[in-house]
Design a protein around this motif. Sequence first.
Motif, PDB file in Angstrom:
ATOM      1  N   ASP A   1     -38.409  27.187  40.664  1.00 33.83           N
ATOM      2  CA  ASP A   1     -38.252  28.296  39.712  1.00 33.83           C
ATOM      3  C   ASP A   1     -36.945  29.046  39.895  1.00 33.83           C
ATOM      4  N   ALA A   2     -36.364  28.991  41.081  1.00 38.21           N
ATOM      5  CA  ALA A   2     -35.134  29.741  41.346  1.00 38.21           C
ATOM      6  C   ALA A   2     -33.977  29.246  40.483  1.00 38.21           C
ATOM      7  N   LEU A   3     -34.060  28.030  39.972  1.00 39.60           N
ATOM      8  CA  LEU A   3     -32.984  27.516  39.127  1.00 39.60           C
ATOM      9  C   LEU A   3     -32.940  28.200  37.769  1.00 39.60           C
ATOM     10  N   ASP A   4     -34.022  28.905  37.397  1.00 42.49           N
ATOM     11  CA  ASP A   4     -34.012  29.676  36.149  1.00 42.49           C
ATOM     12  C   ASP A   4     -32.985  30.798  36.218  1.00 42.49           C
ATOM     13  N   ASP A   5     -32.714  31.291  37.419  1.00 37.96           N
ATOM     14  CA  ASP A   5     -31.699  32.308  37.674  1.00 37.96           C
ATOM     15  C   ASP A   5     -30.833  31.778  38.812  1.00 37.96           C
TER      16      ASP A   5
ATOM     17  N   ASP B   1     -28.102  32.426  40.265  1.00 39.61           N
ATOM     18  CA  ASP B   1     -27.294  33.250  41.170  1.00 39.61           C
ATOM     19  C   ASP B   1     -27.820  33.232  42.599  1.00 39.61           C
ATOM     20  N   GLY B   2     -29.125  33.288  42.781  1.00 41.79           N
ATOM     21  CA  GLY B   2     -29.705  33.246  44.116  1.00 41.79           C
ATOM     22  C   GLY B   2     -29.462  31.911  44.793  1.00 41.79           C
ATOM     23  N   VAL B   3     -29.550  30.832  44.026  1.00 38.91           N
ATOM     24  CA  VAL B   3     -29.303  29.495  44.574  1.00 38.91           C
ATOM     25  C   VAL B   3     -27.838  29.368  44.978  1.00 38.91           C
ATOM     26  N   ILE B   4     -26.949  29.894  44.160  1.00 46.42           N
ATOM     27  CA  ILE B   4     -25.523  29.869  44.478  1.00 46.42           C
ATOM     28  C   ILE B   4     -25.252  30.643  45.770  1.00 46.42           C
ATOM     29  N   MET B   5     -25.867  31.816  45.910  1.00 46.10           N
ATOM     30  CA  MET B   5     -25.709  32.597  47.149  1.00 46.10           C
ATOM     31  C   MET B   5     -26.247  31.817  48.345  1.00 46.10           C
ATOM     32  N   ALA B   6     -27.381  31.149  48.168  1.00 48.84           N
ATOM     33  CA  ALA B   6     -27.983  30.382  49.253  1.00 48.84           C
ATOM     34  C   ALA B   6     -27.074  29.218  49.667  1.00 48.84           C
ATOM     35  N   LEU B   7     -26.525  28.501  48.695  1.00 45.88           N
ATOM     36  CA  LEU B   7     -25.657  27.370  49.010  1.00 45.88           C
ATOM     37  C   LEU B   7     -24.377  27.825  49.696  1.00 45.88           C
ATOM     38  N   ARG B   8     -23.839  28.959  49.266  1.00 43.76           N
ATOM     39  CA  ARG B   8     -22.653  29.510  49.948  1.00 43.76           C
ATOM     40  C   ARG B   8     -22.989  29.897  51.385  1.00 43.76           C
TER      41      ARG B   8
END
Length: 110
Positions: A78-82, A84-91
Amino acid sequence: MSTAATTIDHLLDTLAALPLSARKMFGEYALYLDGKVVALVCDDQLFVKATPGAVTALPSTPLGAPYPGAKGHLLVTDALDDPDGVIMALRAVAASLPPPKPKTKPPKGP
């Protein structure tokens, strides 16, 4: 079951704010950021390495194993719906990993 190339295209498009690259491995994929493996895509599911920074960025994301015997990874759905959180996590994952080892060339023969 292996991951479809369309899944990788969708993930790279959704996370286009990052210079991610994907590499096919054994029918599945590894996602790279800054030359470091930050996530795996197995059976069309995104598994982010569960570093402390990634867990902070995606606090309610469950753990799952991308393949039998693997360490727990964050199973991102579900996090892929938004994204930004996934991008922060990958960084955060990329920042916490050591730099990739330089590739060595085999010695030349006589």
